[in-house]
Design an enzyme around this catalytic site. Sequence first.
Site, PDB file in Angstrom:
ATOM      1  N   HIS A 226       1.014  -1.284  -0.106  1.00 29.94           N
ATOM      2  CA  HIS A 226       0.177  -0.001   0.011  1.00 29.94           C
ATOM      3  C   HIS A 226       0.934   1.218  -0.018  1.00 29.94           C
ATOM      4  CE1 HIS A 226       0.932  -0.073   4.420  1.00 29.94           C
ATOM      5  NE2 HIS A 226       0.572   1.265   4.439  1.00 29.94           N
TER       6      HIS A 226
HETATM    7  C1  UD1 Z   1      -2.083   5.594   6.068  1.00 29.28           C
HETATM    8  C2  UD1 Z   1      -0.877   5.943   6.763  1.00 29.28           C
HETATM    9  C3  UD1 Z   1       0.100   4.882   6.805  1.00 29.28           C
HETATM   10  C4  UD1 Z   1      -0.124   3.645   7.289  1.00 29.28           C
HETATM   11  C5  UD1 Z   1      -1.563   3.179   6.372  1.00 29.28           C
HETATM   12  C6  UD1 Z   1      -2.253   1.758   6.872  1.00 29.28           C
HETATM   13  C7  UD1 Z   1      -0.363   8.297   6.529  1.00 29.28           C
HETATM   14  C8  UD1 Z   1       0.468   9.411   5.789  1.00 29.28           C
HETATM   15  N1  UD1 Z   1      -0.337   7.262   5.999  1.00 29.28           N
HETATM   16  O1  UD1 Z   1      -1.784   5.087   4.841  1.00 29.28           O
HETATM   17  O2  UD1 Z   1       1.362   5.143   7.490  1.00 29.28           O
HETATM   18  O3  UD1 Z   1       0.565   2.528   7.059  1.00 29.28           O
HETATM   19  O4  UD1 Z   1      -2.523   4.372   6.732  1.00 29.28           O
HETATM   20  O5  UD1 Z   1      -3.249   1.510   6.105  1.00 29.28           O
HETATM   21  O6  UD1 Z   1      -1.023   8.488   7.440  1.00 29.28           O
HETATM   22  N2  UD1 Z   1      -9.153   4.786   1.543  1.00 29.28           N
HETATM   23  C9  UD1 Z   1     -10.190   4.018   1.157  1.00 29.28           C
HETATM   24  N3  UD1 Z   1     -10.826   3.759   2.224  1.00 29.28           N
HETATM   25  C10 UD1 Z   1     -10.501   4.035   3.606  1.00 29.28           C
HETATM   26  C11 UD1 Z   1      -8.948   4.441   3.913  1.00 29.28           C
HETATM   27  C12 UD1 Z   1      -8.507   5.109   2.576  1.00 29.28           C
HETATM   28  O7  UD1 Z   1     -10.907   3.920   0.201  1.00 29.28           O
HETATM   29  O8  UD1 Z   1     -11.012   3.694   4.603  1.00 29.28           O
HETATM   30  C13 UD1 Z   1      -8.427   4.883   0.261  1.00 29.28           C
HETATM   31  C14 UD1 Z   1      -8.540   6.378  -0.371  1.00 29.28           C
HETATM   32  O9  UD1 Z   1      -8.573   6.524  -1.642  1.00 29.28           O
HETATM   33  C15 UD1 Z   1      -7.367   7.263   0.237  1.00 29.28           C
HETATM   34  C16 UD1 Z   1      -6.404   6.311   0.226  1.00 29.28           C
HETATM   35  O10 UD1 Z   1      -7.049   4.908   0.294  1.00 29.28           O
HETATM   36  O11 UD1 Z   1      -6.963   8.271  -0.593  1.00 29.28           O
HETATM   37  C17 UD1 Z   1      -5.051   6.298   1.018  1.00 29.28           C
HETATM   38  O12 UD1 Z   1      -5.758   6.576   2.394  1.00 29.28           O
HETATM   39  P1  UD1 Z   1      -4.831   7.312   3.464  1.00 29.28           P
HETATM   40  O13 UD1 Z   1      -5.486   7.159   4.804  1.00 29.28           O
HETATM   41  O14 UD1 Z   1      -4.700   8.774   2.776  1.00 29.28           O
HETATM   42  O15 UD1 Z   1      -3.419   6.808   3.423  1.00 29.28           O
HETATM   43  P2  UD1 Z   1      -2.895   5.107   3.778  1.00 29.28           P
HETATM   44  O16 UD1 Z   1      -2.325   5.065   2.395  1.00 29.28           O
HETATM   45  O17 UD1 Z   1      -4.054   4.184   4.114  1.00 29.28           O
END
Ligand code: UD1
Length: 374
Positions: A226
């Site tokens: 991820h």
């Molecule tokens: C975040 C943390 C990372 C951690 C990870 C665990 C930061 C900078 N990164 O990364 O350190 O290892 O969480 O998973 O805070 N999305 C969904 N549903 C959700 C959550 C996210 O669809 O419930 C999708 C969205 O398109 C979003 C993308 O995933 O833009 C990324 O989510 P985000 O919370 O920005 O960062 P992670 O990659 O999950």
Amino acid sequence: MIPTRPKLYRPRAGSGFGEVKLLVMRILSVVGARPQFVKLAPIAQAMKGEAEHLIVHTGQHYDAMMSDVFFQDLGIPEPDFNLGVGSGKHGQQTGAMLGGLETIFEDVRPDYVLVYGDTNSTLAAALAAVKLHVPLAHLEAGLRSFNRRMPEEHNRVLTDHAADLLLAPTEVAMAHLEHEGLAERSVLVGDVMTDVLFSTRAAVEARKEELPGGVSKGGYYICTIHRPDNTDDPERLGQIVESLARLDRPVILLAHPRLVALAGKHGIHLESGSIRPASPLAYPQLVNAVMNSAGVITDSGGLQKEAFLLRVPCTTIRPETEWVETVRLGWNVLVSEDLATLTAVVQRPMPEPTVATPYGEGRAAEQVVRAILG
Ligand code: UD1
């Protein structure tokens, strides 16, 4: 979405004229992303009867399988507040949390704000706390990748330097904090993920969880990808997927929403060769799937350590790791530049057994509570 109490928490007992002053400390935990819910579980348990413990969920993760299921399975109390911030660019997401948290901190007036790990939720809460002069404790302090391309590295360095109490999981983390002049504020408490992993493993063994569909013990790999460095560049993601597809056993790819979205955007088919894409698992099912697998392939921080604790070989698709002990003890191998070696590295012989316990014995949450309550 987790239901939230409709209004902000009551004003603090003992604050008004003529009220009896309560000596119980009010601790406010702020979490938002999947690995933070896992860390919160043993803390919420250890806080019972020791302090008034309130929980804020920023809403950074909001899918049921990325959030709610952890609260249910790990017995975490429902959050007292949910900011419902959701996804967004770093600044947008962090800024929205900062504004919401400031209001909550002013209303709740905690004795300590406790933040976890290195996500944008961690940094937002750290900034909100220090601006309001609320004492700040950072759990998982002192971890370093020394990779300044990672948003998590900025989040953890800034949070450590803002915090009043640094709760470090390992000797290595303590050494980093000392090197940065933070030794006086640092305490070695051990690793709380070890607490929750050990208790979950015992529960899983007792009730004999089922394995993911169509695989048998030792006959598959568990994989998660991820990190932006692996998902955002189509060429790199394509190479990773090709290597996984060539592996000698089925690869259960527990696909994070970011991976699904970016693979779709780049036109990369995750269902190819040995790869079996699947939805993220709840925590007990993940522990069960890892402990019965032939190996883990990941870019997650927590999963590297969980594989080690379950004595399952891990291959980490990153140039470095914060959990250096897993590499030093031979149970984790890093692959980053030379992705052509990935297949061979995953299929390497089993490492030498070890009885080392660099992450403690599974009693870290008690140490955390003791360090905060003083
Ligand atoms: C975040 C943390 C990372 C951690 C990870 C665990 C930061 C900078 N990164 O990364 O350190 O290892 O969480 O998973 O805070 N999305 C969904 N549903 C959700 C959550 C996210 O669809 O419930 C999708 C969205 O398109 C979003 C993308 O995933 O833009 C990324 O989510 P985000 O919370 O920005 O960062 P992670 O990659 O999950």
